[in-house]
Every structure is written in structure tokens, then in C-alpha cells.
Motif scaffolding. Structure first.
Motif, PDB file in Angstrom:
ATOM      1  N   MET B   1     -53.419 -25.215   5.678  1.00  0.00           N
ATOM      2  CA  MET B   1     -52.667 -25.708   6.848  1.00  0.00           C
ATOM      3  C   MET B   1     -51.991 -27.041   6.518  1.00  0.00           C
ATOM      4  O   MET B   1     -52.586 -27.881   5.851  1.00  0.00           O
ATOM      5  N   ILE B   2     -50.749 -27.180   6.975  1.00  0.00           N
ATOM      6  CA  ILE B   2     -50.026 -28.426   6.713  1.00  0.00           C
ATOM      7  C   ILE B   2     -49.862 -29.166   8.047  1.00  0.00           C
ATOM      8  O   ILE B   2     -49.527 -28.555   9.065  1.00  0.00           O
ATOM      9  N   LYS B   3     -50.097 -30.471   7.978  1.00  0.00           N
ATOM     10  CA  LYS B   3     -49.962 -31.259   9.216  1.00  0.00           C
ATOM     11  C   LYS B   3     -49.044 -32.447   8.979  1.00  0.00           C
ATOM     12  O   LYS B   3     -49.164 -33.133   7.969  1.00  0.00           O
ATOM     13  N   LEU B   4     -48.168 -32.674   9.926  1.00  0.00           N
ATOM     14  CA  LEU B   4     -47.381 -33.907   9.934  1.00  0.00           C
ATOM     15  C   LEU B   4     -47.849 -34.696  11.152  1.00  0.00           C
ATOM     16  O   LEU B   4     -47.827 -34.186  12.280  1.00  0.00           O
ATOM     17  N   LEU B   5     -48.308 -35.923  10.909  1.00  0.00           N
ATOM     18  CA  LEU B   5     -48.920 -36.683  12.001  1.00  0.00           C
ATOM     19  C   LEU B   5     -48.167 -37.996  12.251  1.00  0.00           C
ATOM     20  O   LEU B   5     -47.991 -38.790  11.332  1.00  0.00           O
ATOM     21  N   ASN B   6     -47.750 -38.161  13.478  1.00  0.00           N
ATOM     22  CA  ASN B   6     -47.094 -39.414  13.938  1.00  0.00           C
ATOM     23  C   ASN B   6     -45.961 -39.885  13.028  1.00  0.00           C
ATOM     24  O   ASN B   6     -45.878 -41.055  12.664  1.00  0.00           O
ATOM     25  N   ILE B   7     -45.106 -38.955  12.655  1.00  0.00           N
ATOM     26  CA  ILE B   7     -44.029 -39.299  11.712  1.00  0.00           C
ATOM     27  C   ILE B   7     -42.932 -40.085  12.432  1.00  0.00           C
ATOM     28  O   ILE B   7     -42.411 -39.654  13.475  1.00  0.00           O
ATOM     29  N   LYS B   8     -42.592 -41.233  11.846  1.00  0.00           N
ATOM     30  CA  LYS B   8     -41.497 -42.045  12.380  1.00  0.00           C
ATOM     31  C   LYS B   8     -40.539 -42.361  11.249  1.00  0.00           C
ATOM     32  O   LYS B   8     -40.972 -42.647  10.137  1.00  0.00           O
ATOM     33  N   LYS B   9     -39.244 -42.310  11.564  1.00  0.00           N
ATOM     34  CA  LYS B   9     -38.247 -42.652  10.543  1.00  0.00           C
ATOM     35  C   LYS B   9     -37.019 -43.241  11.220  1.00  0.00           C
ATOM     36  O   LYS B   9     -36.502 -42.700  12.207  1.00  0.00           O
ATOM     37  N   SER B  10     -36.544 -44.339  10.685  1.00  0.00           N
ATOM     38  CA  SER B  10     -35.325 -44.977  11.197  1.00  0.00           C
ATOM     39  C   SER B  10     -34.345 -45.168  10.056  1.00  0.00           C
ATOM     40  O   SER B  10     -34.756 -45.342   8.905  1.00  0.00           O
ATOM     41  N   PHE B  11     -33.069 -45.122  10.366  1.00  0.00           N
ATOM     42  CA  PHE B  11     -32.029 -45.479   9.402  1.00  0.00           C
ATOM     43  C   PHE B  11     -31.165 -46.555  10.040  1.00  0.00           C
ATOM     44  O   PHE B  11     -30.645 -46.349  11.147  1.00  0.00           O
ATOM     45  N   ASN B  12     -31.023 -47.698   9.375  1.00  0.00           N
ATOM     46  CA  ASN B  12     -30.233 -48.814   9.894  1.00  0.00           C
ATOM     47  C   ASN B  12     -30.588 -49.148  11.348  1.00  0.00           C
ATOM     48  O   ASN B  12     -29.711 -49.225  12.210  1.00  0.00           O
ATOM     49  N   ASN B  13     -31.856 -49.308  11.609  1.00  0.00           N
ATOM     50  CA  ASN B  13     -32.385 -49.665  12.933  1.00  0.00           C
ATOM     51  C   ASN B  13     -32.184 -48.584  14.003  1.00  0.00           C
ATOM     52  O   ASN B  13     -32.423 -48.835  15.181  1.00  0.00           O
ATOM     53  N   THR B  14     -31.689 -47.418  13.613  1.00  0.00           N
ATOM     54  CA  THR B  14     -31.583 -46.316  14.574  1.00  0.00           C
ATOM     55  C   THR B  14     -32.775 -45.388  14.372  1.00  0.00           C
ATOM     56  O   THR B  14     -32.986 -44.885  13.259  1.00  0.00           O
ATOM     57  N   ILE B  15     -33.527 -45.196  15.449  1.00  0.00           N
ATOM     58  CA  ILE B  15     -34.706 -44.325  15.324  1.00  0.00           C
ATOM     59  C   ILE B  15     -34.225 -42.878  15.245  1.00  0.00           C
ATOM     60  O   ILE B  15     -33.509 -42.396  16.123  1.00  0.00           O
ATOM     61  N   VAL B  16     -34.599 -42.209  14.176  1.00  0.00           N
ATOM     62  CA  VAL B  16     -34.204 -40.804  14.013  1.00  0.00           C
ATOM     63  C   VAL B  16     -35.372 -39.895  14.418  1.00  0.00           C
ATOM     64  O   VAL B  16     -35.197 -38.957  15.184  1.00  0.00           O
ATOM     65  N   LEU B  17     -36.534 -40.193  13.906  1.00  0.00           N
ATOM     66  CA  LEU B  17     -37.713 -39.394  14.264  1.00  0.00           C
ATOM     67  C   LEU B  17     -38.732 -40.316  14.918  1.00  0.00           C
ATOM     68  O   LEU B  17     -39.074 -41.361  14.360  1.00  0.00           O
ATOM     69  N   ASP B  18     -39.202 -39.917  16.100  1.00  0.00           N
ATOM     70  CA  ASP B  18     -40.092 -40.805  16.834  1.00  0.00           C
ATOM     71  C   ASP B  18     -41.404 -40.093  17.145  1.00  0.00           C
ATOM     72  O   ASP B  18     -41.468 -39.241  18.016  1.00  0.00           O
ATOM     73  N   ASN B  19     -42.413 -40.449  16.369  1.00  0.00           N
ATOM     74  CA  ASN B  19     -43.760 -39.932  16.612  1.00  0.00           C
ATOM     75  C   ASN B  19     -43.839 -38.404  16.625  1.00  0.00           C
ATOM     76  O   ASN B  19     -44.223 -37.790  17.607  1.00  0.00           O
ATOM     77  N   ILE B  20     -43.478 -37.810  15.533  1.00  0.00           N
ATOM     78  CA  ILE B  20     -43.460 -36.344  15.453  1.00  0.00           C
ATOM     79  C   ILE B  20     -44.803 -35.832  14.920  1.00  0.00           C
ATOM     80  O   ILE B  20     -45.291 -36.310  13.895  1.00  0.00           O
ATOM     81  N   ASN B  21     -45.376 -34.879  15.638  1.00  0.00           N
ATOM     82  CA  ASN B  21     -46.632 -34.240  15.199  1.00  0.00           C
ATOM     83  C   ASN B  21     -46.400 -32.739  15.094  1.00  0.00           C
ATOM     84  O   ASN B  21     -45.944 -32.118  16.055  1.00  0.00           O
ATOM     85  N   MET B  22     -46.705 -32.177  13.958  1.00  0.00           N
ATOM     86  CA  MET B  22     -46.467 -30.735  13.785  1.00  0.00           C
ATOM     87  C   MET B  22     -47.567 -30.120  12.929  1.00  0.00           C
ATOM     88  O   MET B  22     -48.137 -30.796  12.066  1.00  0.00           O
ATOM     89  N   LEU B  50     -39.317 -35.713  -0.570  1.00  0.00           N
ATOM     90  CA  LEU B  50     -38.069 -36.223  -1.159  1.00  0.00           C
ATOM     91  C   LEU B  50     -37.732 -37.614  -0.634  1.00  0.00           C
ATOM     92  O   LEU B  50     -37.071 -38.388  -1.304  1.00  0.00           O
ATOM     93  N   ILE B  51     -38.170 -37.914   0.589  1.00  0.00           N
ATOM     94  CA  ILE B  51     -38.062 -39.284   1.112  1.00  0.00           C
ATOM     95  C   ILE B  51     -39.375 -39.633   1.809  1.00  0.00           C
ATOM     96  O   ILE B  51     -40.152 -38.733   2.150  1.00  0.00           O
ATOM     97  N   ASN B  52     -39.583 -40.916   2.026  1.00  0.00           N
ATOM     98  CA  ASN B  52     -40.821 -41.339   2.686  1.00  0.00           C
ATOM     99  C   ASN B  52     -40.569 -41.629   4.153  1.00  0.00           C
ATOM    100  O   ASN B  52     -39.493 -42.106   4.525  1.00  0.00           O
ATOM    101  N   ALA B  53     -41.594 -41.383   4.961  1.00  0.00           N
ATOM    102  CA  ALA B  53     -41.511 -41.750   6.380  1.00  0.00           C
ATOM    103  C   ALA B  53     -41.809 -43.237   6.507  1.00  0.00           C
ATOM    104  O   ALA B  53     -42.472 -43.814   5.649  1.00  0.00           O
ATOM    105  N   ASP B  54     -41.300 -43.874   7.580  1.00  0.00           N
ATOM    106  CA  ASP B  54     -41.635 -45.284   7.813  1.00  0.00           C
ATOM    107  C   ASP B  54     -43.104 -45.394   8.219  1.00  0.00           C
ATOM    108  O   ASP B  54     -43.803 -46.313   7.830  1.00  0.00           O
ATOM    109  N   GLU B  55     -43.512 -44.454   9.047  1.00  0.00           N
ATOM    110  CA  GLU B  55     -44.912 -44.417   9.503  1.00  0.00           C
ATOM    111  C   GLU B  55     -45.342 -42.968   9.570  1.00  0.00           C
ATOM    112  O   GLU B  55     -44.514 -42.067   9.650  1.00  0.00           O
ATOM    113  N   GLY B  56     -46.653 -42.765   9.602  1.00  0.00           N
ATOM    114  CA  GLY B  56     -47.172 -41.412   9.762  1.00  0.00           C
ATOM    115  C   GLY B  56     -47.811 -40.885   8.506  1.00  0.00           C
ATOM    116  O   GLY B  56     -47.839 -41.554   7.474  1.00  0.00           O
TER     117      GLY B  56
END
Lengths: 248, 235
Positions: B1-22, B50-56
Motif C-alpha cells: 500500500m502506498i500512502k501520501l500524507l499531508n503533502i504540501k507544495k508551493s511554487f513562488n509563494n503560490t500554494i499548489v497542493l495543500d495538505n493532500i492525503n491519499m 522526481l521532485i520533493n514536497a515542501d511538507e508531508g
């Protein structure tokens, strides 16, 4: 078929050029404007002379020596500039600066500052290096990052990435760089040899001798020889790399 | 099973992904459905490393064998079809065995006879099939798909989906796919996450009511479900 038509047009162009040249030379003195026939007679006498091959060999050897001397640092600095952005910016400036300095200024400075026997090679090094560096650096900067990403997903080793992505991507840039650098190298080498008169058995020195004797036909014959040698090496690069590419 | 927990990602201060859990279950296909530019590809790239999340945090991906079907085939233009496949196989496999595996896989994706063709000598659809062959030949544990059928016409897309299903059934790797096409998501996936526009949040998690075998363009239920999803969550 298309290639055959192009060859026919090229032959027609050369014949037309010789005819026009012949008519322009009519009624003029050989000293001022030699006819094609006089140039070809001079060409025959140069080629049949026993010193012809050693003379051409000396110039070709110097061309390849300076080419090799420029290629290796151009490759190493190209790789470093890909890895270190500061070096990339610095080298952009340095190669741009060297490219902008008039060739004759490089020749004169080298003649005054450096040991005489090495000057043609060193002069050519400075002329050829920026061409090779720019091509190699551009090739490395333009490697498709999407392919690198794909390689990372499939866990390619670094050696596999270099061998299968970087080297083939760079090949076209190296071929283009080598072809233009080599053509340029022949021209600059002959110019440097004219100024630097240590070895008499070089193409530049021979041209200088013909200049002293006010033998324009001889100078034009040597110019034709330089063009022919340059074309032969250009074709060799094309054939060599085309075969390698087909083997990939 | 794969889990993504509390993933957050921003680019240039724009929040793209906000607290994603899957959560992505074993032997399942999950689609991430959302409008263009909502950050679904970013999430997929985070999951694939391929890229890192800011948080999660992500669990169950490290040490797994991964493969990826990109939007474009990403084939090495200087390698012929079978050598493009051979490259992804482990070096420990013998050369002859590698060649046999590649030729068998090319036959499976309908590229028999094109083994020695360069990508430039193949059509766009053929290149996508070759890319799919590459994704399946390594028998990956996780397959990421980033809108791989986007550039294909409907008929070819349908053929590719059927081909993918026939390849997937053999080892059933975890598939995480990104799409903005509801029909594509319904035809392939067991579960669908529907994303909102930026900053992206999960609007809904839907289990596909159609069994795997019944997910075809000939099934009327597909179009009912498509309309339902579009009306409820997209329009």
C-alpha cells in the motif's frame, strides 16, 4: 536523383566560374591577375615538387595539434560549466571576449610574447577554443532533461546516463563544432605561418615565398590546396561520425 | 500500500497542493482527476520522487521498482525500438535473454517487425506503445501515468487503454494515473480522486462501481457515471 541534380549544378557553377575568371584575366598581366591556366600550371608544379607532401603535412600536423590542444580543455570546461553555473557565466564572458579579439591582434601579440616555434599552434588554439567550447557547452546545456528524468525513474547508473544520453546528445554539437573549428583552424594556421617564418616547409611560409617573388598564381594555387585539404578533412569528419551514429 | 500524507507544495509563494492525503491500494489502479493546472502532475512527480514536497510524507514507494508513462514517449531518438526497451532492463540479465524479452514485449504491444526502427521512423501511436512496453517490461511494482493518452484520437486511445489493461492484468502493479478525462479515469481505475482547482484539495474519493472487465466504451453505464461526475464535481 535530387543529389545528382545538385552535383550537376555544382559542376556547372565551377565551369562557369572558371570561364568568367578566364575572360576577366584576358589582356591582363599575370602579375596582376593570373588566368586559370597559369594557376593550374603553378598548382601542378607545386604538387609535383618533392617538398609538397612534407609542407602540407607540417601544416596539417600543426592544425591537428592546436585542435586537440583546444578540444580537451573545451570539453573539460564545458562539463564543469554544466555543473557549476558560475563557471558557465565566467566562461561565456571569456569565450565571448576571445572571439571578439581580432585574429591579427592575437597573431601579433603571440609573435611578440611567445617562443617563435610554437606561435602558430598557440594562435590557432585561441581562435579555435571558443568555437569548440561554445558548441560543447551549448550541447550539454541542451541535453533533454525529460530523458534524464526518464533515466532516473528507471534507475539508470550515472555511467549509463552519460553513455546513452549525454554522449549521443553532444555528438551533433561536437560534429558541428569540429567542422567549423577545423575549417577556421586551416585559415588561421596559414595566416599565422605567413607571419611566423621559422619553418620554411609550411603552407603559410610557401605562400610568403610566392608573395616575395610577386607570384600571384603560386599564392592562388596554394589557396586552392588549402581549400582542398580543408574539404577533405571536413568530409572525413562527416563520414567518421555518420558511421558512428549509424552504429548506435 | 502506498500512502501520501499531508503533502504540501508551493511554487513562488503560490500554494499548489495543500495538505493532500491519499492511499493507493495494492493491485489497484487509481486515477487523480482534476482540471488542467491544478497540480495533479506535481503530485504524481512528488510520489515518483522526481521532485520533493515542501511538507508531508510518502510511504511504500522507496525501494520499489518504478515505471512511468509520461505525456510524451520520452524515447531515446538514437536507439532503435528494442534497444530502447533493453536499456531499462537490469544489467544482471544476459544480453540474449534481454533481446528475447524485448522482442516478446514488442510483439505484445503490436510492434513486431519494427524492432530495428528508430523512434523517428514510428508513428506517434507506435511510440506511445513502445513507451508502454518499456513501462511494463521491467515488471514494476508501481506504474505512474501522466495523461499518456492525451495526444491520441479516440480510437487509438481506446486501443491503448485495452492494451494497458491486458498488460496490467499480468502482474497488477499499483497504478497511479493523472488525467483530466473523466471517461479515461472510469475506463481504467478502481478508485478516483477528484481534485479542486488551486490551491488543490481533494473534492471527492469515488470507488468505480463498474467491475474491471466491464469497463469498456460499449458499456452504457460508463456514460451515465461520466455525466454524473461531470455534473456533480466538474461543471
Amino acid at each position: 536523383m535530387k543529389k545528382n541534380i545538385q552535383t550537376v549544378f555544382l559542376v556547372i557553377f565551377i565551369i562557369a566560374f572558371i570561364i568568367v575568371w578566364h575572360f576577366l584575366s584576358l589582356g591582363r598581366k599575370t602579375l596582376i591577375f593570373p588566368s586559370p591556366y597559369e594557376v593550374f600550371v603553378s598548382l601542378y608544379s607545386i604538387i609535383s615538387s618533392p617538398s609538397f607532401l612534407p609542407t602540407v603535412f607540417n601544416t596539417v600536423r600543426a592544425v591537428f595539434l592546436s585542435f586537440a590542444a583546444a578540444f580537451i580543455p573545451a570539453l573539460i570546461l564545458g562539463i564543469i560549466s554544466k555543473l557549476v553555473p558560475f563557471i558557465h557565466r565566467l566562461m561565456e564572458f571569456v569565450s565571448g571576449f576571445i572571439r571578439s579579439v581580432p585574429t591579427v591582434a592575437i597573431i601579433l601579440m603571440a609573435l611578440l610574447l611567445l617562443p617563435v616555434s610554437y606561435t602558430p599552434v598557440i594562435i590557432c588554439y585561441f581562435v579555435v577554443f571558443p568555437v569548440l567550447y561554445t558548441n560543447i557547452s551549448e550541447g550539454l546545456q541542451n541535453v533533454d532533461v525529460k530523458l534524464i528524468e526518464m533515466a532516473r525513474i528507471y534507475k539508470f547508473s550515472n555511467a549509463k546516463i552519460i553513455h546513452n544520453i549525454y554522449v549521443p546528445s553532444l555528438k551533433t554539437y561536437i560534429i558541428a563544432g569540429a567542422r567549423s573549428a577545423l575549417g577556421l583552424n586551416f585559415k588561421v594556421m596559414v595566416t599565422a605561418e605567413v607571419f611566423n617564418f621559422v619553418n620554411h616547409r609550411t603552407i603559410g611560409a610557401q605562400m610568403y615565398m610566392h608573395k616575395i617573388q610577386i607570384d600571384l598564381a603560386g599564392i592562388m594555387a596554394w589557396a586552392l590546396i588549402v581549400v582542398a585539404v580543408s574539404i577533405i578533412f571536413d568530409l572525413l569528419i562527416k563520414i567518421l561520425f555518420r558511421e558512428n551514429t549509424q552504429n548506435d | 500500500m502506498i500512502k501520501l500524507l499531508n503533502i504540501k507544495k508551493s511554487f513562488n509563494n503560490t500554494i499548489v497542493l495543500d495538505n493532500i492525503n491519499m492511499v493507493f491500494e495494492e493491485e489497484s489502479i487509481t486515477a487523480i482527476l482534476g482540471p488542467s493546472g491544478c497540480g495533479k502532475t506535481t503530485l504524481l512527480r512528488i510520489a515518483a520522487g522526481l521532485i520533493n514536497a515542501d511538507e508531508g510524507e510518502k510511504k511504500g514507494v522507496d525501494q520499489k521498482k518504478l515505471s512511468f508513462l509520461f505525456q510524451e514517449p520520452r524515447l531515446l531518438p538514437w536507439k532503435n525500438a528494442w534497444k530502447n526497451l533493453e536499456l531499462v532492463l537490469p544489467d544482471s540479465i544476459e544480453k540474449e535473454t534481454k533481446k528475447k524479452l524485448c522482442f516478446e514485449m514488442l510483439e505484445l504491444v503490436g510492434l513486431k517487425g519494427y524492432e530495428n526502427h528508430l523512434p523517428s521512423e514510428l508513428s506517434g501511436g507506435m511510440c506511445q506503445r513502445l513507451s508502454m512496453a518499456r513501462a511494463f517490461i521491467i515488471q514494476a511494482d508501481i506504474l505512474f501515468m501522466d495523461e499518456p493518452f492525451q495526444s491520441l484520437d479516440l480510437k487509438r486511445r481506446d486501443q491503448m487503454i485495452n492494451l494497458l489493461k491486458s498488460l496490467w492484468i499480468k502482474k497488477k502493479p499499483v497504478v497511479i494515473m493523472v488525467t483530466h478525462d473523466v471517461q479515461e479515469a472510469l475506463l481504467l481505475s478502481d478508485k478516483i480522486y477528484i481534485f479542486s482547482d488551486k490551491p488543490t484539495k481533494i473534492l471527492k474519493e469515488i470507488q468505480n462501481p463498474m467491475p474491471f472487465e466491464e469497463r469498456t466504451v460499449k458499456n452504457e453505464r460508463l456514460y451515465e457515471l461520466e455525466r454524473e461526475i461531470i455534473n456533480k464535481y466538474i461543471v
